[in-house]
Design a protein around this motif. Sequence first.
Motif, PDB file in Angstrom:
ATOM      1  N   ILE A 157      -4.595 -13.506   1.158  1.00 42.43           N
ATOM      2  CA  ILE A 157      -4.351 -12.211   0.264  1.00 42.43           C
ATOM      3  C   ILE A 157      -2.676 -11.811   0.386  1.00 42.43           C
ATOM      4  O   ILE A 157      -2.587 -11.455   1.420  1.00 42.43           O
ATOM      5  CB  ILE A 157      -5.416 -11.362   0.238  1.00 42.43           C
ATOM      6  N   PHE A 158      -2.474 -12.061  -0.726  1.00 42.10           N
ATOM      7  CA  PHE A 158      -1.010 -11.569  -0.824  1.00 42.10           C
ATOM      8  C   PHE A 158      -1.037  -9.834  -1.387  1.00 42.10           C
ATOM      9  O   PHE A 158      -1.463  -9.492  -2.491  1.00 42.10           O
ATOM     10  CB  PHE A 158      -0.141 -12.106  -2.001  1.00 42.10           C
ATOM     11  N   LEU A 159      -0.289  -8.828  -0.507  1.00 40.46           N
ATOM     12  CA  LEU A 159      -0.007  -7.757  -0.605  1.00 40.46           C
ATOM     13  C   LEU A 159       1.420  -7.493  -0.869  1.00 40.46           C
ATOM     14  O   LEU A 159       2.243  -7.525  -0.079  1.00 40.46           O
ATOM     15  CB  LEU A 159      -0.541  -6.829   0.352  1.00 40.46           C
ATOM     16  N   VAL A 160       1.645  -7.170  -2.482  1.00 40.41           N
ATOM     17  CA  VAL A 160       2.913  -6.639  -2.498  1.00 40.41           C
ATOM     18  C   VAL A 160       3.402  -5.177  -2.508  1.00 40.41           C
ATOM     19  O   VAL A 160       2.668  -4.762  -3.548  1.00 40.41           O
ATOM     20  CB  VAL A 160       3.521  -7.279  -3.970  1.00 40.41           C
ATOM     21  N   GLY A 161       4.067  -4.787  -1.653  1.00 38.89           N
ATOM     22  CA  GLY A 161       4.183  -2.998  -1.583  1.00 38.89           C
ATOM     23  C   GLY A 161       5.373  -2.609  -1.985  1.00 38.89           C
ATOM     24  O   GLY A 161       6.572  -3.380  -1.304  1.00 38.89           O
ATOM     25  N   ASP A 162       5.725  -1.866  -2.985  1.00 41.60           N
ATOM     26  CA  ASP A 162       7.076  -1.507  -3.284  1.00 41.60           C
ATOM     27  C   ASP A 162       7.321  -0.239  -2.783  1.00 41.60           C
ATOM     28  O   ASP A 162       6.621   0.870  -3.144  1.00 41.60           O
ATOM     29  CB  ASP A 162       7.178  -1.600  -4.975  1.00 41.60           C
ATOM     30  N   SER A 163       8.531  -0.025  -1.961  1.00 43.86           N
ATOM     31  CA  SER A 163       8.828   1.251  -1.441  1.00 43.86           C
ATOM     32  C   SER A 163       7.387   1.927  -0.718  1.00 43.86           C
ATOM     33  O   SER A 163       7.089   1.211   0.369  1.00 43.86           O
ATOM     34  CB  SER A 163       9.346   2.109  -2.406  1.00 43.86           C
ATOM     35  N   PHE A 164       7.046   3.008  -1.297  1.00 44.65           N
ATOM     36  CA  PHE A 164       5.670   3.521  -0.629  1.00 44.65           C
ATOM     37  C   PHE A 164       4.766   2.653  -0.433  1.00 44.65           C
ATOM     38  O   PHE A 164       3.831   2.794   0.499  1.00 44.65           O
ATOM     39  CB  PHE A 164       5.270   4.887  -1.505  1.00 44.65           C
ATOM     40  N   GLY A 165       4.606   1.790  -1.423  1.00 51.59           N
ATOM     41  CA  GLY A 165       3.296   0.912  -1.435  1.00 51.59           C
ATOM     42  C   GLY A 165       3.668  -0.085  -0.201  1.00 51.59           C
ATOM     43  O   GLY A 165       2.599  -0.556   0.327  1.00 51.59           O
ATOM     44  N   ALA A 166       4.672  -0.330   0.557  1.00 60.21           N
ATOM     45  CA  ALA A 166       4.840  -1.184   1.582  1.00 60.21           C
ATOM     46  C   ALA A 166       4.201  -0.369   2.898  1.00 60.21           C
ATOM     47  O   ALA A 166       3.875  -1.014   3.676  1.00 60.21           O
ATOM     48  CB  ALA A 166       6.414  -1.344   1.786  1.00 60.21           C
TER      49      ALA A 166
ATOM     50  N   LEU B  18       1.447   1.377   2.598  1.00 61.20           N
ATOM     51  CA  LEU B  18       0.116   1.148   2.495  1.00 61.20           C
ATOM     52  C   LEU B  18      -0.293  -0.288   3.007  1.00 61.20           C
ATOM     53  O   LEU B  18      -1.242  -0.500   3.498  1.00 61.20           O
ATOM     54  CB  LEU B  18      -0.370   1.247   1.126  1.00 61.20           C
ATOM     55  N   ALA B  19       0.629  -1.255   2.414  1.00 66.81           N
ATOM     56  CA  ALA B  19       0.339  -2.661   2.917  1.00 66.81           C
ATOM     57  C   ALA B  19       0.355  -2.821   4.275  1.00 66.81           C
ATOM     58  O   ALA B  19      -0.457  -3.459   4.984  1.00 66.81           O
ATOM     59  CB  ALA B  19       1.250  -3.640   2.181  1.00 66.81           C
ATOM     60  N   LEU B  20       1.354  -2.344   4.974  1.00 71.42           N
ATOM     61  CA  LEU B  20       1.295  -2.219   6.550  1.00 71.42           C
ATOM     62  C   LEU B  20       0.129  -1.856   7.285  1.00 71.42           C
ATOM     63  O   LEU B  20      -0.217  -2.254   8.270  1.00 71.42           O
ATOM     64  CB  LEU B  20       2.840  -1.493   6.932  1.00 71.42           C
ATOM     65  N   ALA B  21      -0.299  -0.769   6.690  1.00 67.47           N
ATOM     66  CA  ALA B  21      -1.291   0.218   7.196  1.00 67.47           C
ATOM     67  C   ALA B  21      -2.606  -0.697   7.092  1.00 67.47           C
ATOM     68  O   ALA B  21      -3.373  -0.884   8.081  1.00 67.47           O
ATOM     69  CB  ALA B  21      -1.461   1.354   6.639  1.00 67.47           C
ATOM     70  N   VAL B  22      -2.709  -1.363   5.958  1.00 66.86           N
ATOM     71  CA  VAL B  22      -4.114  -2.416   5.910  1.00 66.86           C
ATOM     72  C   VAL B  22      -3.912  -3.367   6.793  1.00 66.86           C
ATOM     73  O   VAL B  22      -4.820  -3.854   7.346  1.00 66.86           O
ATOM     74  CB  VAL B  22      -3.960  -2.775   4.292  1.00 66.86           C
ATOM     75  N   ALA B  23      -2.857  -4.047   6.965  1.00 59.20           N
ATOM     76  CA  ALA B  23      -2.614  -5.129   7.705  1.00 59.20           C
ATOM     77  C   ALA B  23      -2.766  -4.641   9.297  1.00 59.20           C
ATOM     78  O   ALA B  23      -3.582  -5.517  10.064  1.00 59.20           O
ATOM     79  CB  ALA B  23      -1.228  -5.785   7.759  1.00 59.20           C
ATOM     80  N   ALA B  24      -2.433  -3.431   9.625  1.00 58.42           N
ATOM     81  CA  ALA B  24      -2.497  -2.927  10.967  1.00 58.42           C
ATOM     82  C   ALA B  24      -3.999  -2.693  11.320  1.00 58.42           C
ATOM     83  O   ALA B  24      -4.646  -2.887  12.540  1.00 58.42           O
ATOM     84  CB  ALA B  24      -1.779  -1.642  11.252  1.00 58.42           C
ATOM     85  N   ARG B  25      -4.764  -2.249  10.268  1.00 58.99           N
ATOM     86  CA  ARG B  25      -6.187  -2.035  10.440  1.00 58.99           C
ATOM     87  C   ARG B  25      -7.125  -3.206  10.406  1.00 58.99           C
ATOM     88  O   ARG B  25      -8.290  -2.946  10.885  1.00 58.99           O
ATOM     89  CB  ARG B  25      -6.617  -1.061   9.376  1.00 58.99           C
ATOM     90  N   ASN B  26      -6.645  -4.459   9.826  1.00 57.11           N
ATOM     91  CA  ASN B  26      -7.449  -5.597   9.600  1.00 57.11           C
ATOM     92  C   ASN B  26      -6.487  -6.868  10.199  1.00 57.11           C
ATOM     93  O   ASN B  26      -6.139  -7.781   9.483  1.00 57.11           O
ATOM     94  CB  ASN B  26      -7.428  -5.890   8.320  1.00 57.11           C
ATOM     95  N   PRO B  27      -6.198  -6.826  11.412  1.00 57.03           N
ATOM     96  CA  PRO B  27      -5.532  -7.888  11.948  1.00 57.03           C
ATOM     97  C   PRO B  27      -6.108  -9.276  12.009  1.00 57.03           C
ATOM     98  O   PRO B  27      -5.300 -10.194  12.091  1.00 57.03           O
ATOM     99  CB  PRO B  27      -5.382  -7.722  13.435  1.00 57.03           C
ATOM    100  N   SER B  28      -7.498  -9.326  11.603  1.00 58.22           N
ATOM    101  CA  SER B  28      -8.084 -10.785  11.708  1.00 58.22           C
ATOM    102  C   SER B  28      -8.156 -11.277  10.179  1.00 58.22           C
ATOM    103  O   SER B  28      -8.428 -12.556  10.167  1.00 58.22           O
ATOM    104  CB  SER B  28      -9.596 -10.519  12.250  1.00 58.22           C
ATOM    105  N   LEU B  29      -7.747 -10.453   9.326  1.00 54.85           N
ATOM    106  CA  LEU B  29      -7.764 -11.144   7.867  1.00 54.85           C
ATOM    107  C   LEU B  29      -6.465 -11.899   7.709  1.00 54.85           C
ATOM    108  O   LEU B  29      -5.343 -11.511   8.055  1.00 54.85           O
ATOM    109  CB  LEU B  29      -7.945  -9.956   6.982  1.00 54.85           C
TER     110      LEU B  29
END
Length: 716
Positions: free
Chosen positions: A209-218, A220-231
């Motif tokens: 799953i590709f998460l493209v985060g622009d500025s503030f969106g980045a 959010l993307a990092l936070a999702v990845a940190a909470r879901n390291p197995s995905l």
Amino acid sequence: MAGAIPMPGVNLSGSSRSRFGAKLFTRGIVKAAMVTDTKPNITDEFDSPHDKKKLKINGNGSFRERIPGKSRIPPPNSSWDERKEEEKEEEEEKVPTSIHDYMEQSLELIKCADGGPPRWFCPLNSPSPSSSSSSSSKILADSSPLLLFVPGMDGTGLGLILHHETLAPLFEVRCLHIPVMDRTPFEGLLELVEGAVKAEHGLHPGRPIFLVGDSFGATLALAVAARNPSLDLVLILVNPATSIQRSPLQPLFPVLDLVPEDAFHYVPYLLSFTMGDPVRMASAKIPKDLQQPFERSQKVADSLVDMLPTLPGLGRIIPKSSLGWKLKLIRAGALYANSRLHAVKAEVLVLASMKDQMLPSAEEAKRLKAALKNCKVRIFKDSGHTLLLEDGPSLATTIKSALMYRRSKERDVVKDYVLPTKEEFHRQYESTRTLRHLVSPVFLSTDKNGQVIKDLSAIPDEEPLLFVGNHMLMGLELSLIVGEIYKQKKLLARGLAHPLLFSHRFHSEYSDQGFIDQIGLFGATPVTGKNFYKLLSSKHSVLLYPGGAREALHRRGEEYKLFWPEQSEFVRMAARFGATIIPFSCVGEDDMVELVMDYDDIRSNFFLKDRLVLTTDSNLRSKSAGEVANQPLYLPVFAPKVPGRFYCLFGAPISTAGIQERKHADSLYLKVKTQVELGISYLLQKRGQDPYRSALPRLVYEASWGGTKQGPTFDP
């Protein structure tokens, strides 16, 4: 596909797969934003204001079922005639977009200030399954990964508007829209994005799953990845706002609350000139194939005039009542993401602008590179904060160049490779314009009767082909050869390159579209038996240098000496798949550069050996004997000359049919090597008959034709 993907807080979606996509149907999104009824099976239809197509809206908070369309990834047995026909269809279907479209559609979008909730929408229009060209294309399109775009401060979700048509053949695209009056806290937005990611993973656990985060969106993307390291996540972070506390505009933020309401709409207008380069924004929709500087300048000026009146509209996209809330969101996101960087296991690509005046993005990219376990960086030296809305390589190109596009857990060099688009080829070809102008390359080919021809028409069209030849110093010939084959034959010769070229140590990470990115975009892959097998078995043409690094990094006096292994290692593989071998010979290095310090000189120099010798044992041919087994990698010191001319001769095609026994393979191997050596001797002799081998008379001749005609060469 059996079912839709349930998404929390999602009111808008649509079929997303199109070969090239289409404009976002703004009026449709606005109407969808007003849909608050959550009853199932509520569907609405209305006309698009742009091209009178229908956009379907789901009112049940779900993604629609994916509809496969055409994919840029060709079936392994597709012919180049089919691919050329598809390129023609591309140009017919292409709908240009610009920063003006972003502003216009954003203003349409915020007319309905419904206050929320945030929702996903699909910006792409899909053809029906029956419109796909082949069943293979349908299968490939249906297996495309999901790309979720999380916007920056504007919240419109239109930040990818210039990239929709290039992303459409590769991804299922969904964009997050955060209404201008929405007050969902950071934790609520995090749960929304996380819910989308988990839903997709549950439906397709084998796909990234590709998460493209622009500025503030980045953040959010990092936070999702940190909470879901197995995905299996791939993060594309564009000028991430994790550096908000170091923003040069930080002292101005408290002052914004003091600006009167009736004057505030000028603030975003003034800030827009710090967000990005207006000229680069205006250039984004200008066709890349315009050759005349005056014509291009005129179109840029017209585009700039068209764009500037729309900039005051930023005050309505980010009103004063929302700006303070947005800044709080960004600070909360940066704090949350920065405190959890150690937990991010995802593959990350950071895209940073050197001229970002809102955030220290280039510095932040280097910090994230050091903090994250699996992170690549690309810095764009001429771009501002609004990187995705400015002229430059498309997001799809950047992802492919960084070798991060994949449709399964591991990247496959065949299944996940995507052919260059017409624009991508044009950019690459133009990047070698200066080199081609200086060395005026001469390309010759040989037909089956031994007749030498002044073009590449004698190269067969039927794949797979195996191009085998000699390296010049530092592979000076590589981009010229690959580009010319592709230009004349519409045939991509995928290079087998030294694995260390793709390593973090060798890569020029802090540059946009560097040499390694370019060869990756044009199909280069690490040279291994497995990759060689995969390419030929899938009927891909391959470019192979048996002399490898030893030949490309030769010593003084070894300009045209071959360093090939004794074993006929490539002939048997070619014979297994019926590949035709095309020997080729390159000459011109000694007219272009002079080797000042070779490996022996550098190794004996106390000050240079640790800086220029990259490795003394690549372990690539540990089982080989002789010079070819000794492949130290180093950076030679050389001086440019007043350029002579580059020559390349492609020999007569050599069939591998009937090659079964080792002795037959060895005999054919010697034949190929001999043809390369004879080609080198032929070119060294014939270039003496070239009246325009020297730079001065050649440049004068070509200038007299306005640069439209190449200087003549010898008669074959």
